[in-house]
Design a protein around this motif. Sequence first.
Motif, mmCIF file in Angstrom:
data_model
loop_
_atom_site.group_PDB
_atom_site.id
_atom_site.type_symbol
_atom_site.label_atom_id
_atom_site.label_comp_id
_atom_site.label_asym_id
_atom_site.label_seq_id
_atom_site.Cartn_x
_atom_site.Cartn_y
_atom_site.Cartn_z
ATOM 1 N N ASP A 37 6.021 6.604 1.274
ATOM 2 C CA ASP A 37 6.382 5.299 1.830
ATOM 3 C C ASP A 37 5.496 4.248 1.176
ATOM 4 O OD1 ASP A 37 7.569 3.328 3.314
ATOM 5 O OD2 ASP A 37 6.733 3.957 5.238
ATOM 6 N N VAL A 38 5.920 3.007 1.284
ATOM 7 C CA VAL A 38 5.131 1.891 0.791
ATOM 8 C C VAL A 38 5.095 0.859 1.907
ATOM 9 C CG1 VAL A 38 4.955 0.073 -0.946
ATOM 10 C CG2 VAL A 38 5.800 2.343 -1.601
ATOM 11 N N ILE A 39 3.905 0.496 2.321
ATOM 12 C CA ILE A 39 3.717 -0.475 3.391
ATOM 13 C C ILE A 39 3.453 -1.843 2.770
ATOM 14 C CG2 ILE A 39 2.306 -1.090 5.403
ATOM 15 C CD1 ILE A 39 3.888 1.559 5.694
ATOM 16 N N CYS A 40 4.152 -2.855 3.264
ATOM 17 C CA CYS A 40 3.986 -4.214 2.740
ATOM 18 C C CYS A 40 2.548 -4.691 2.991
ATOM 19 C CB CYS A 40 4.983 -5.156 3.416
ATOM 20 S SG CYS A 40 4.802 -6.878 2.896
ATOM 21 N N GLY B 207 2.715 -5.677 6.743
ATOM 22 C CA GLY B 207 2.350 -4.372 7.258
ATOM 23 C C GLY B 207 3.513 -3.498 7.672
ATOM 24 N N VAL B 208 4.723 -3.889 7.292
ATOM 25 C CA VAL B 208 5.911 -3.130 7.669
ATOM 26 C C VAL B 208 6.277 -2.163 6.544
ATOM 27 C CG1 VAL B 208 8.401 -3.391 8.113
ATOM 28 C CG2 VAL B 208 6.761 -4.928 9.203
ATOM 29 N N SER B 209 6.849 -1.031 6.913
ATOM 30 C CA SER B 209 7.333 -0.054 5.935
ATOM 31 C C SER B 209 8.452 -0.663 5.102
ATOM 32 C CB SER B 209 7.854 1.189 6.664
ATOM 33 O OG SER B 209 8.546 2.032 5.755
ATOM 34 N N THR B 210 8.487 -0.318 3.819
ATOM 35 C CA THR B 210 9.559 -0.807 2.938
ATOM 36 C C THR B 210 10.649 0.241 2.767
ATOM 37 O OG1 THR B 210 8.480 -0.008 0.918
ATOM 38 C CG2 THR B 210 7.913 -2.237 1.664
ATOM 39 N N TRP B 211 10.591 1.289 3.560
ATOM 40 C CA TRP B 211 11.570 2.365 3.485
ATOM 41 C C TRP B 211 12.400 2.353 4.744
ATOM 42 C CZ3 TRP B 211 11.418 7.822 5.406
ATOM 43 C CH2 TRP B 211 12.416 8.590 4.797
ATOM 44 N N ASP B 212 13.724 2.302 4.599
ATOM 45 C CA ASP B 212 14.609 2.247 5.771
ATOM 46 C C ASP B 212 15.080 3.624 6.221
ATOM 47 O OD1 ASP B 212 16.465 2.966 3.896
ATOM 48 O OD2 ASP B 212 17.754 1.225 4.161
ATOM 49 N N GLY B 213 14.517 4.661 5.622
ATOM 50 C CA GLY B 213 14.880 6.016 6.014
ATOM 51 C C GLY B 213 15.880 6.659 5.079
ATOM 52 N N ALA B 214 16.471 5.887 4.199
ATOM 53 C CA ALA B 214 17.426 6.425 3.229
ATOM 54 C C ALA B 214 17.051 5.896 1.848
ATOM 55 C CB ALA B 214 18.840 5.994 3.582
ATOM 56 N N HIS C 236 1.799 -4.500 -2.795
ATOM 57 C CA HIS C 236 3.210 -4.189 -2.587
ATOM 58 C C HIS C 236 3.755 -5.099 -1.498
ATOM 59 C CE1 HIS C 236 1.227 -0.578 -4.180
ATOM 60 N NE2 HIS C 236 2.302 -0.518 -4.930
ATOM 61 N N LEU C 237 4.934 -5.655 -1.736
ATOM 62 C CA LEU C 237 5.537 -6.585 -0.788
ATOM 63 C C LEU C 237 6.950 -6.145 -0.438
ATOM 64 C CD1 LEU C 237 3.571 -8.280 -2.813
ATOM 65 C CD2 LEU C 237 4.492 -10.213 -1.576
ATOM 66 N N CYS C 238 7.290 -6.234 0.852
ATOM 67 C CA CYS C 238 8.662 -5.959 1.269
ATOM 68 C C CYS C 238 9.553 -7.075 0.718
ATOM 69 C CB CYS C 238 8.772 -5.870 2.801
ATOM 70 S SG CYS C 238 8.573 -7.449 3.663
ATOM 71 N N GLU C 239 10.860 -6.895 0.799
ATOM 72 C CA GLU C 239 11.784 -7.865 0.215
ATOM 73 C C GLU C 239 11.595 -9.257 0.830
ATOM 74 O OE1 GLU C 239 15.835 -6.624 0.545
ATOM 75 O OE2 GLU C 239 16.489 -7.987 -1.039
ATOM 76 N N MET D 43 0.846 -1.167 0.000
ATOM 77 C CA MET D 43 0.000 0.000 0.000
ATOM 78 C C MET D 43 0.894 1.234 0.000
ATOM 79 S SD MET D 43 -2.463 1.296 3.108
ATOM 80 C CE MET D 43 -1.395 0.499 4.281
ATOM 81 N N LYS D 44 0.658 2.103 -0.966
ATOM 82 C CA LYS D 44 1.431 3.328 -1.044
ATOM 83 C C LYS D 44 0.862 4.353 -0.084
ATOM 84 C CE LYS D 44 3.292 2.994 -5.648
ATOM 85 N NZ LYS D 44 3.337 3.515 -7.005
ATOM 86 N N VAL D 45 1.759 4.994 0.663
ATOM 87 C CA VAL D 45 1.386 6.080 1.558
ATOM 88 C C VAL D 45 1.754 7.360 0.828
ATOM 89 C CG1 VAL D 45 1.782 7.152 3.793
ATOM 90 C CG2 VAL D 45 1.871 4.652 3.567
ATOM 91 N N THR D 46 0.767 8.166 0.542
ATOM 92 C CA THR D 46 1.014 9.365 -0.245
ATOM 93 C C THR D 46 0.874 10.618 0.598
ATOM 94 O OG1 THR D 46 -1.306 9.447 -0.931
ATOM 95 C CG2 THR D 46 0.228 8.304 -2.400
#
Length: 105
Positions: free
Chosen positions: A14-17, A21-28, A54-57, A1-4
């Motif tokens: 951000d994009v949430i898996c 349900g975890v963020s796929t963005w590590d801050g960088a 959307h899926l995290c790695e 899920m895209k967070v806009t």
Amino acid sequence: MKVTQAGEHDMAIDVICDVCGVSTWDGAGEPQYGTMHTSWGKGSAHCGQEYELHLCERCFFSQIAEMKRARWLAVMFDQEGDAILGDDAYGRIRAPTSDGGSGNT
Ligand SMILES: [Zn+2]
């Protein structure tokens, strides 16, 4: 899920898996995620429906492992059965090359 972020172009921040349900963005950099997308067309049971997940790695490769397992169950007594389980590039269409670029597998 895209967070806009609301704005001129509703930019994704951000994009949430969609699995864990975890963020796929590590801050960088940019969010790192895989996408499962379809738009079913005429002749399908879901004609006119469109999906995007959307899926995290970690969840992406977990899903690939599950797909390989399901495929293997269908052909496990055939010659290709074991090859499917050992295929580390299942579904991959590109891999990095030694020169730092990318190429087809
Ligand atoms: Zn996940």
